[in-house]
Design a protein around this motif. Sequence first.
Motif, short mmCIF file in Angstrom:
data_model
loop_
_atom_site.label_atom_id
_atom_site.label_comp_id
_atom_site.label_asym_id
_atom_site.label_seq_id
_atom_site.Cartn_x
_atom_site.Cartn_y
_atom_site.Cartn_z
N UNK A 122 0.99 -1.19 0.15
CA UNK A 122 0.29 -0.36 0.09
C UNK A 122 0.56 1.00 0.04
N UNK A 123 2.03 1.41 0.51
CA UNK A 123 2.99 2.34 1.22
C UNK A 123 3.68 2.98 -0.79
N UNK A 124 4.36 1.57 -1.24
CA UNK A 124 4.70 1.59 -2.66
C UNK A 124 3.61 2.04 -3.44
N UNK A 125 2.62 1.79 -3.62
CA UNK A 125 1.16 1.75 -4.91
C UNK A 125 1.03 3.91 -4.16
N UNK A 126 0.89 4.10 -2.83
CA UNK A 126 0.80 5.40 -2.69
C UNK A 126 1.84 6.22 -2.66
N UNK A 127 3.33 5.82 -2.72
CA UNK A 127 3.66 7.02 -3.34
C UNK A 127 4.28 6.83 -4.80
N UNK A 128 3.72 5.55 -5.52
CA UNK A 128 4.11 5.51 -7.27
C UNK A 128 2.05 6.49 -7.42
N UNK A 129 1.52 6.42 -6.85
CA UNK A 129 0.34 7.20 -6.85
C UNK A 129 0.22 8.28 -7.25
N UNK A 130 1.27 9.29 -5.71
CA UNK A 130 1.47 10.57 -5.85
C UNK A 130 2.77 10.66 -7.04
N UNK A 131 3.68 10.71 -7.78
CA UNK A 131 3.89 10.53 -8.25
C UNK A 131 3.58 10.06 -10.12
N UNK A 132 2.45 10.33 -9.79
CA UNK A 132 1.82 9.85 -11.39
C UNK A 132 0.69 10.93 -11.43
N UNK A 133 0.87 11.36 -10.16
CA UNK A 133 -0.47 12.21 -10.27
C UNK A 133 0.11 13.52 -10.52
#
Length: 171
Positions: free
Chosen positions: A16-27
């Motif tokens: 979840x932490x990794x997905x949140x990080x990726x989501x933030x970068x992609x956003x």
Amino acid sequence: MYRRRDTRRDLLIAEITAELRRYGVDAQHVGHAFAGQHGLNVTDLQALIAVMDAELTGAPITPGRLGEHLGISSGSVTALIDRLERAGHIRRDRDPTDRRRVLLRYADRGAALAMDFFRPLGERTDRVMSGFRDDELEVVYRFITAMGASLREHRDMVRAARPESPRRRTD
């Protein structure tokens, strides 16, 4: 020190932490693409998001509040608003209850540009959310709201701890 993650919960938290990080970068990439297509810089984009968010809550933002939100001086916020207004992204309206106050609102042209750019993402988001039951969405909402609050607390702590620049020093 590296902590071994061997329980299902530990693995899930790490993912979840990794997905949140990726989501933030992609956003950020998506936001920067919009900004680049419309000649905006990062602060311009942050200002537009703040104006939009304030309007969505039914409490339009003032120039002073925008400056506080962005952490910029009153002179800088005035230049920012002038630039965004000239480009057709925002407009200044007088507060109907206090004509001395100015409220910032999304201009029709700016709203149309944002709608055209972000409509496909909205459609994708709708498709993803349609795959979840209401009770699941309630949990996701509770989670993302708590995570957002946690991130903002950390942001505010970091802002408060950073040393003042020589131009902002008041002593």
